[in-house]
Design an enzyme around this catalytic site. Structure first.
Site, mmCIF file in Angstrom:
data_model
loop_
_atom_site.group_PDB
_atom_site.id
_atom_site.type_symbol
_atom_site.label_atom_id
_atom_site.label_comp_id
_atom_site.label_asym_id
_atom_site.label_seq_id
_atom_site.Cartn_x
_atom_site.Cartn_y
_atom_site.Cartn_z
ATOM 1 N N HIS A 15 0.153 5.678 7.874
ATOM 2 C CA HIS A 15 1.228 5.099 7.059
ATOM 3 C C HIS A 15 1.875 6.208 6.237
ATOM 4 C CE1 HIS A 15 2.837 1.412 4.780
ATOM 5 N NE2 HIS A 15 3.446 2.472 4.265
ATOM 6 N N HIS A 17 5.923 7.721 5.463
ATOM 7 C CA HIS A 17 7.369 7.666 5.654
ATOM 8 C C HIS A 17 7.935 9.080 5.739
ATOM 9 C CE1 HIS A 17 7.864 3.309 4.842
ATOM 10 N NE2 HIS A 17 6.749 3.485 4.157
ATOM 11 N N ASP A 19 11.040 10.207 5.475
ATOM 12 C CA ASP A 19 12.000 10.593 4.428
ATOM 13 C C ASP A 19 11.308 10.859 3.097
ATOM 14 O OD1 ASP A 19 11.383 7.908 4.398
ATOM 15 O OD2 ASP A 19 13.403 7.205 3.961
ATOM 16 N N GLY A 163 10.963 -1.875 2.806
ATOM 17 C CA GLY A 163 11.956 -2.205 1.787
ATOM 18 C C GLY A 163 11.353 -3.025 0.660
ATOM 19 N N HIS A 190 4.808 -4.017 6.405
ATOM 20 C CA HIS A 190 4.541 -3.934 4.976
ATOM 21 C C HIS A 190 4.363 -5.359 4.450
ATOM 22 C CE1 HIS A 190 6.156 0.159 5.223
ATOM 23 N NE2 HIS A 190 5.836 0.362 3.958
ATOM 24 N N GLU A 193 2.125 -5.830 -0.792
ATOM 25 C CA GLU A 193 2.238 -4.717 -1.740
ATOM 26 C C GLU A 193 2.709 -5.221 -3.097
ATOM 27 O OE1 GLU A 193 4.144 -0.197 -1.907
ATOM 28 O OE2 GLU A 193 4.985 -1.660 -0.517
ATOM 29 N N ASP A 270 1.393 7.403 2.302
ATOM 30 C CA ASP A 270 2.635 6.645 2.142
ATOM 31 C C ASP A 270 3.836 7.591 2.130
ATOM 32 O OD1 ASP A 270 4.270 4.447 1.961
ATOM 33 O OD2 ASP A 270 3.808 3.988 -0.125
#
Length: 332
Positions: A15, A17, A19, A163, A190, A193, A270
């Site tokens: 997991h 990301h 970016d 998101g 996701h 959370e 993450d």
């Protein structure tokens, strides 16, 4: 284990990301200016996931050209290799890299080219998870996922939904992921959370093979049993979960509870840059904060291989490598 031992330990990241993980050096190079750490990393006083997500605009501005995307993929693999992450699944939303006219197909191919170059140079295996975004119209998400499905088995390994979970619950995406399943594309989602156990239940009902974060199943034995019985991977990201206030404090973090419940827990960063941590940092943190044992670390690493979206040949190779390293470490 000591920090140098943790760094040398073969690890798996599921997991992460893309970016949120561009190295500060790459961002500075692509933007051609100096950047402070405060522009890239979340502040200690971060109050929510929504505030955490504000840190993504700067790195995303670097991912609007073929070269920027290619370098992002390469940079990610390089950072993994530095701490002996031997397999990683990088996730990103292709829709966010189209401001200068690139098609989603061009975006995905550019990232894959960079990842593949990194694999050839550093030997790190990888997969790409494409993210549908909660705030975008269903038809846009579906069109992107159909394009991404053309790359299944050619670098792309799965889909995700990312998101602002609090504003866009899972119930609004059941039809979308019914169509994703029909494409033959596996997915992680996701969920949980932002305090909603129902989002986790809906994600499982939709067919998710893994749950991103899943914090909201804390104290819910029935939901934990469901995840264990179906062997649904749980992607915990300790630093990020604390930063986004998924839990109020370390005392409330459910890592040990989930391990004791027999869930296939995995540890992840993450966002390496936004959260300011490596996977080695995560491993060291859980040992210090919750007295996680070496055996539990090895188990979570093996869990990550088993619930990954890698093919069976890659899984067998990774397990062999990890188990050999574990045996060597335990006989020292």
């Amino acid at each position: 284990m000591k920090t140098d031992q943790l760094k040398q330990m073969p690890k798996v990241e599921l997991h992460c990301h893309l970016d949120g993980s561009l190295s500060p050096g790459l961002i500075r190079s692509l933007l051609g200016r100096s950047i402070s750490d405060s522009e890239l990393m979340v502040a200690p006083e971060c109050r929510s996931l929504a505030e955490y997500l504000e840190k993504f605009s700067l790195p995303l501005s670097c991912m609007q050209t073929v070269e920027g995307l290619r370098l992002a993929g390469y940079d990610f693999i390089r950072s993994c290799a530095e701490e002996n992450v031997c397999y990683a699944e990088a996730r990103f939303a292709p829709q966010f890299s189209r401001e200068r006219g690139l098609s989603e197909r061009e975006v995905i191919q550019a990232v894959l080219d960079g990842l593949e170059q990194g694999k050839k140079e550093f030997g790190v295996e990888y997969g790409v998870i494409v993210c549908a975004m909660r705030h975008l119209p269903e038809e846009e998400n579906l069109a992107m996922l159909r394009t991404a499905s053309e790359f299944l088995g050619k670098g792309v390994c799965a889909a995700d939904l990312a998101g602002n979970e609090a504003a866009y619950p899972m119930s609004g995406f059941m039809r979308l992921f019914e169509q994703v399943a029909a494409m033959g594309m596996p997915f992680t989602l996701h969920a949980g959370e932002c305090g909603s156990a129902q989002n986790i239940r809906d994600a499982i009902a939709a067919g998710a093979k893994r749950i991103g974060h899943g914090i909201a199943m804390r104290g819910d034995a029935a939901l934990q049993n469901l995840c264990r019985e179906r062997e649904i991977g749980v992607e915990l990201c300790p630093h990020s979960n604390l930063q986004t206030r998924a839990v109020a404090s370390e005392a409330e973090y459910p890592l040990i509870e989930f391990l004791q419940a027999g869930l296939p827990v995995t540890l992840n960063t993450d966002n390496r840059t936004v959260s300011g941590c490596t996977l080695t940092d995560e491993y060291a943190f859980v040992q210090k904060e919750w007295s996680v044992t070496d055996a539990q670390l090895w188990q979570m690493t093996e869990n990550a291989v088993r619930v990954s979206f890698a093919d069976q040949k890659t899984k067998a190779h990774l397990l062999e490598k990890i188990q050999a390293a574990r045996m060597e470490a335990e006989t020292r």
